[in-house]
Write a protein that holds these residues in place. Sequence first.
Motif, mmCIF file in Angstrom:
data_model
loop_
_atom_site.group_PDB
_atom_site.id
_atom_site.type_symbol
_atom_site.label_atom_id
_atom_site.label_comp_id
_atom_site.label_asym_id
_atom_site.label_seq_id
_atom_site.Cartn_x
_atom_site.Cartn_y
_atom_site.Cartn_z
ATOM 1 N N HIS A 179 108.533 -47.563 52.665
ATOM 2 C CA HIS A 179 107.866 -48.157 52.284
ATOM 3 C C HIS A 179 108.345 -49.106 50.400
ATOM 4 C CE1 HIS A 179 107.619 -47.846 47.012
ATOM 5 N NE2 HIS A 179 106.709 -47.133 46.791
ATOM 6 N N SER B 257 101.548 -45.260 41.262
ATOM 7 C CA SER B 257 102.421 -43.822 41.945
ATOM 8 C C SER B 257 104.059 -43.909 41.663
ATOM 9 C CB SER B 257 102.410 -44.132 43.523
ATOM 10 O OG SER B 257 101.340 -44.080 43.482
ATOM 11 N N SER C 48 98.986 -50.161 43.048
ATOM 12 C CA SER C 48 98.615 -49.228 43.398
ATOM 13 C C SER C 48 99.727 -48.285 42.906
ATOM 14 C CB SER C 48 98.158 -48.684 44.692
ATOM 15 O OG SER C 48 98.896 -49.753 45.410
ATOM 16 N N GLU C 49 101.090 -49.178 43.762
ATOM 17 C CA GLU C 49 102.872 -48.613 44.264
ATOM 18 C C GLU C 49 103.407 -48.142 42.782
ATOM 19 O OE1 GLU C 49 102.881 -50.418 48.277
ATOM 20 O OE2 GLU C 49 103.532 -51.578 47.225
ATOM 21 N N TRP D 127 106.017 -54.839 46.033
ATOM 22 C CA TRP D 127 105.300 -53.944 44.966
ATOM 23 C C TRP D 127 103.475 -54.324 44.742
ATOM 24 C CZ3 TRP D 127 107.778 -48.604 42.761
ATOM 25 C CH2 TRP D 127 108.878 -48.726 44.093
#
Length: 202
Positions: free
Chosen positions: A53, A113, A109-110, A106
């Motif tokens: 990630h 989330s 969408s991250e 980042w």
Amino acid sequence: MSYIDSFDHEYIGQLGYLPIYHPLETLEHVKWGDYDFGADPTNLVLGGGSGEHPGLVLHHLESFVAKFLLDRITEDDEKLMSEDDRSFVVDLAFVNYSELLEFCDWRISEIASFYEMAKSSAMNFPLYEDEMMEEWLVKSIGELVYYSLPDLNPEHERLSKIFEDCEIHPVMRNVTVSPPGYPTRGGRQVINGKTVWGHHRF
């Protein structure tokens, strides 16, 4: 294998779905926010970067602790502080989040989330409806550093002295660690020229 596996680090625990790592060596910054981030032993890192990630490098951990502590005391407690102590704590606690949180490539969408995770009832102390995600993160990590990683807080001794008469409780408890006996995950260290995997702090 993720980017963070290319250098020595220890696995601390989890904040939701994101692993928390502590670098044990220095990777030089090329540019703030690069996908392949720079970090050093004064930082914590959420996410392992490329192959995992995108990383979130946490800087100036003493400010995280000050924010957590200041949030946990009453107005009366604060009034009992000397002016010097109060100024010291406030200056630490109210650093701009952009100086503390380095989001390394980042995407929207991250971030979305992460926001959904923070306000989830699965968290022990979820994000308040009107609370900034950054504040929730800083306080969650500040609590962790205050209780479990004081060696990463260069102002631990002074902050502990200032708040010694205040009732501070670990109310957030959003970070989880692997119980004893569980197989190791994450972390590596080169010892006598040999790479050893599964290096945990706890």
